[in-house]
Design a protein around this motif. Sequence first.
Motif, PDB file in Angstrom:
ATOM      1  N   TRP A 245     -39.930 -30.802  25.035  1.00  0.00           N
ATOM      2  CA  TRP A 245     -40.949 -30.942  26.049  1.00  0.00           C
ATOM      3  C   TRP A 245     -42.238 -30.270  25.641  1.00  0.00           C
ATOM      4  CZ3 TRP A 245     -37.467 -29.547  30.960  1.00  0.00           C
ATOM      5  CH2 TRP A 245     -36.592 -30.450  31.154  1.00  0.00           C
ATOM      6  N   VAL A 246     -42.079 -29.116  25.023  1.00  0.00           N
ATOM      7  CA  VAL A 246     -43.330 -28.529  24.780  1.00  0.00           C
ATOM      8  C   VAL A 246     -44.048 -29.487  23.481  1.00  0.00           C
ATOM      9  CG1 VAL A 246     -44.284 -26.458  23.154  1.00  0.00           C
ATOM     10  CG2 VAL A 246     -42.731 -26.185  25.109  1.00  0.00           C
ATOM     11  N   LEU A 247     -43.454 -30.012  22.892  1.00  0.00           N
ATOM     12  CA  LEU A 247     -43.891 -30.796  21.428  1.00  0.00           C
ATOM     13  C   LEU A 247     -44.514 -32.027  22.085  1.00  0.00           C
ATOM     14  CD1 LEU A 247     -41.179 -30.695  18.833  1.00  0.00           C
ATOM     15  CD2 LEU A 247     -43.174 -29.299  18.940  1.00  0.00           C
ATOM     16  N   GLU A 248     -43.881 -32.494  23.306  1.00  0.00           N
ATOM     17  CA  GLU A 248     -44.489 -33.748  23.848  1.00  0.00           C
ATOM     18  C   GLU A 248     -45.733 -33.555  24.654  1.00  0.00           C
ATOM     19  OE1 GLU A 248     -41.054 -34.974  26.369  1.00  0.00           O
ATOM     20  OE2 GLU A 248     -40.146 -35.715  24.764  1.00  0.00           O
ATOM     21  N   LEU A 249     -46.156 -32.353  25.147  1.00  0.00           N
ATOM     22  CA  LEU A 249     -47.419 -31.961  25.792  1.00  0.00           C
ATOM     23  C   LEU A 249     -48.532 -32.645  24.745  1.00  0.00           C
ATOM     24  CD1 LEU A 249     -46.916 -28.429  26.659  1.00  0.00           C
ATOM     25  CD2 LEU A 249     -46.679 -30.265  28.214  1.00  0.00           C
ATOM     26  N   SER A 250     -49.477 -33.380  25.574  1.00  0.00           N
ATOM     27  CA  SER A 250     -50.498 -34.006  24.663  1.00  0.00           C
ATOM     28  C   SER A 250     -51.547 -32.913  24.241  1.00  0.00           C
ATOM     29  CB  SER A 250     -51.332 -34.746  26.070  1.00  0.00           C
ATOM     30  OG  SER A 250     -51.968 -33.950  26.967  1.00  0.00           O
ATOM     31  N   ASP A 251     -51.687 -31.667  24.707  1.00  0.00           N
ATOM     32  CA  ASP A 251     -52.617 -30.799  24.396  1.00  0.00           C
ATOM     33  C   ASP A 251     -51.906 -29.756  23.003  1.00  0.00           C
ATOM     34  OD1 ASP A 251     -54.324 -31.546  26.093  1.00  0.00           O
ATOM     35  OD2 ASP A 251     -54.082 -30.072  27.364  1.00  0.00           O
ATOM     36  N   PHE A 252     -50.587 -30.225  22.694  1.00  0.00           N
ATOM     37  CA  PHE A 252     -49.868 -29.240  21.898  1.00  0.00           C
ATOM     38  C   PHE A 252     -50.231 -29.650  20.373  1.00  0.00           C
ATOM     39  CE2 PHE A 252     -46.374 -27.749  19.457  1.00  0.00           C
ATOM     40  CZ  PHE A 252     -46.213 -26.309  19.667  1.00  0.00           C
ATOM     41  N   ALA A 253     -50.458 -28.774  19.728  1.00  0.00           N
ATOM     42  CA  ALA A 253     -50.842 -29.021  18.295  1.00  0.00           C
ATOM     43  C   ALA A 253     -50.402 -27.695  17.289  1.00  0.00           C
ATOM     44  CB  ALA A 253     -52.328 -29.320  17.922  1.00  0.00           C
ATOM     45  N   ASP A 254     -49.220 -27.707  16.966  1.00  0.00           N
ATOM     46  CA  ASP A 254     -48.719 -26.550  16.119  1.00  0.00           C
ATOM     47  C   ASP A 254     -47.388 -27.171  15.558  1.00  0.00           C
ATOM     48  OD1 ASP A 254     -48.495 -24.243  14.970  1.00  0.00           O
ATOM     49  OD2 ASP A 254     -48.389 -23.131  16.715  1.00  0.00           O
ATOM     50  N   GLU A 255     -47.127 -26.356  14.437  1.00  0.00           N
ATOM     51  CA  GLU A 255     -45.876 -26.687  13.648  1.00  0.00           C
ATOM     52  C   GLU A 255     -44.802 -26.726  14.575  1.00  0.00           C
ATOM     53  OE1 GLU A 255     -46.016 -28.081  10.451  1.00  0.00           O
ATOM     54  OE2 GLU A 255     -47.945 -27.930  10.737  1.00  0.00           O
ATOM     55  N   PRO A 256     -43.733 -27.792  14.575  1.00  0.00           N
ATOM     56  CA  PRO A 256     -42.685 -27.718  15.427  1.00  0.00           C
ATOM     57  C   PRO A 256     -41.836 -26.608  15.084  1.00  0.00           C
ATOM     58  CG  PRO A 256     -43.295 -30.089  14.642  1.00  0.00           C
ATOM     59  CD  PRO A 256     -43.935 -29.074  14.185  1.00  0.00           C
ATOM     60  N   ASN A 257     -41.452 -26.362  13.613  1.00  0.00           N
ATOM     61  CA  ASN A 257     -40.523 -25.052  13.343  1.00  0.00           C
ATOM     62  C   ASN A 257     -40.864 -23.934  13.667  1.00  0.00           C
ATOM     63  OD1 ASN A 257     -42.795 -24.942  11.744  1.00  0.00           O
ATOM     64  ND2 ASN A 257     -41.385 -25.193   9.740  1.00  0.00           N
ATOM     65  N   ARG A 258     -42.255 -23.783  14.053  1.00  0.00           N
ATOM     66  CA  ARG A 258     -42.474 -22.289  14.710  1.00  0.00           C
ATOM     67  C   ARG A 258     -41.896 -21.917  16.139  1.00  0.00           C
ATOM     68  NH1 ARG A 258     -48.668 -20.916  12.641  1.00  0.00           N
ATOM     69  NH2 ARG A 258     -48.166 -21.079  10.263  1.00  0.00           N
ATOM     70  N   GLY A 259     -41.564 -22.946  16.781  1.00  0.00           N
ATOM     71  CA  GLY A 259     -40.794 -22.821  18.153  1.00  0.00           C
ATOM     72  C   GLY A 259     -39.435 -22.190  18.213  1.00  0.00           C
ATOM     73  N   GLY A 260     -39.420 -20.899  17.689  1.00  0.00           N
ATOM     74  CA  GLY A 260     -38.069 -20.372  17.665  1.00  0.00           C
ATOM     75  C   GLY A 260     -37.656 -19.839  19.105  1.00  0.00           C
ATOM     76  N   GLU A 261     -36.501 -19.176  18.701  1.00  0.00           N
ATOM     77  CA  GLU A 261     -35.733 -18.756  20.279  1.00  0.00           C
ATOM     78  C   GLU A 261     -36.673 -17.832  21.065  1.00  0.00           C
ATOM     79  OE1 GLU A 261     -31.751 -16.645  21.476  1.00  0.00           O
ATOM     80  OE2 GLU A 261     -31.649 -17.835  19.723  1.00  0.00           O
ATOM     81  N   LYS A 262     -37.057 -16.807  20.470  1.00  0.00           N
ATOM     82  CA  LYS A 262     -38.082 -15.739  20.867  1.00  0.00           C
ATOM     83  C   LYS A 262     -39.230 -16.365  21.693  1.00  0.00           C
ATOM     84  CE  LYS A 262     -37.163 -11.657  18.649  1.00  0.00           C
ATOM     85  NZ  LYS A 262     -37.756 -10.323  18.336  1.00  0.00           N
ATOM     86  N   VAL A 263     -40.017 -17.305  21.171  1.00  0.00           N
ATOM     87  CA  VAL A 263     -41.135 -17.887  21.765  1.00  0.00           C
ATOM     88  C   VAL A 263     -40.587 -18.913  22.762  1.00  0.00           C
ATOM     89  CG1 VAL A 263     -41.286 -19.848  20.384  1.00  0.00           C
ATOM     90  CG2 VAL A 263     -43.433 -19.060  21.278  1.00  0.00           C
ATOM     91  N   LEU A 264     -39.678 -19.526  22.740  1.00  0.00           N
ATOM     92  CA  LEU A 264     -38.992 -20.304  23.862  1.00  0.00           C
ATOM     93  C   LEU A 264     -38.429 -19.475  25.029  1.00  0.00           C
ATOM     94  CD1 LEU A 264     -36.965 -22.908  21.619  1.00  0.00           C
ATOM     95  CD2 LEU A 264     -39.095 -23.365  22.908  1.00  0.00           C
ATOM     96  N   GLU A 265     -37.913 -18.291  24.667  1.00  0.00           N
ATOM     97  CA  GLU A 265     -37.627 -17.496  25.856  1.00  0.00           C
ATOM     98  C   GLU A 265     -38.944 -16.932  26.793  1.00  0.00           C
ATOM     99  OE1 GLU A 265     -35.348 -14.236  23.868  1.00  0.00           O
ATOM    100  OE2 GLU A 265     -33.575 -15.169  23.806  1.00  0.00           O
ATOM    101  N   ALA A 266     -39.914 -16.697  25.871  1.00  0.00           N
ATOM    102  CA  ALA A 266     -41.164 -16.330  26.509  1.00  0.00           C
ATOM    103  C   ALA A 266     -41.756 -17.213  27.305  1.00  0.00           C
ATOM    104  CB  ALA A 266     -42.204 -15.704  25.434  1.00  0.00           C
ATOM    105  N   ILE A 267     -41.587 -18.695  26.789  1.00  0.00           N
ATOM    106  CA  ILE A 267     -42.192 -19.696  27.649  1.00  0.00           C
ATOM    107  C   ILE A 267     -41.348 -19.695  28.895  1.00  0.00           C
ATOM    108  CG2 ILE A 267     -42.516 -22.278  27.652  1.00  0.00           C
ATOM    109  CD1 ILE A 267     -43.352 -21.862  24.296  1.00  0.00           C
ATOM    110  N   GLN A 268     -39.844 -19.827  28.585  1.00  0.00           N
ATOM    111  CA  GLN A 268     -39.230 -20.148  29.692  1.00  0.00           C
ATOM    112  C   GLN A 268     -39.476 -18.952  30.996  1.00  0.00           C
ATOM    113  OE1 GLN A 268     -34.881 -19.731  29.181  1.00  0.00           O
ATOM    114  NE2 GLN A 268     -34.601 -21.229  30.503  1.00  0.00           N
TER     115      GLN A 268
END
Length: 66
Positions: free
Chosen positions: A35-58
């Motif tokens: 869902w983060v990758l699908e955001l129209s404003d999102f522009a970063d490397e997909p593999n940088r979205g690890g567990e810690k950052v996903l926990e923080a987003i959640q």
Amino acid sequence: MQLKWGDVQEIAIELAERRPDVDPRYVNFVDLHRWVLELSDFADEPNRGGEKVLEAIQAAWIEEAE
């Protein structure tokens, strides 16, 4: 504005606005990552979205939803 993985609060706000019917407490990381990758404003490397950052987003999304 282009979002990066470090823009946790902004990503959480976007997700809350785009998915108001979703309870973020029950979102698995696979779906959250997609869902983060699908955001129209999102522009970063997909593999940088690890567990810690996903926990923080959640956590930020949960706070935003309350």
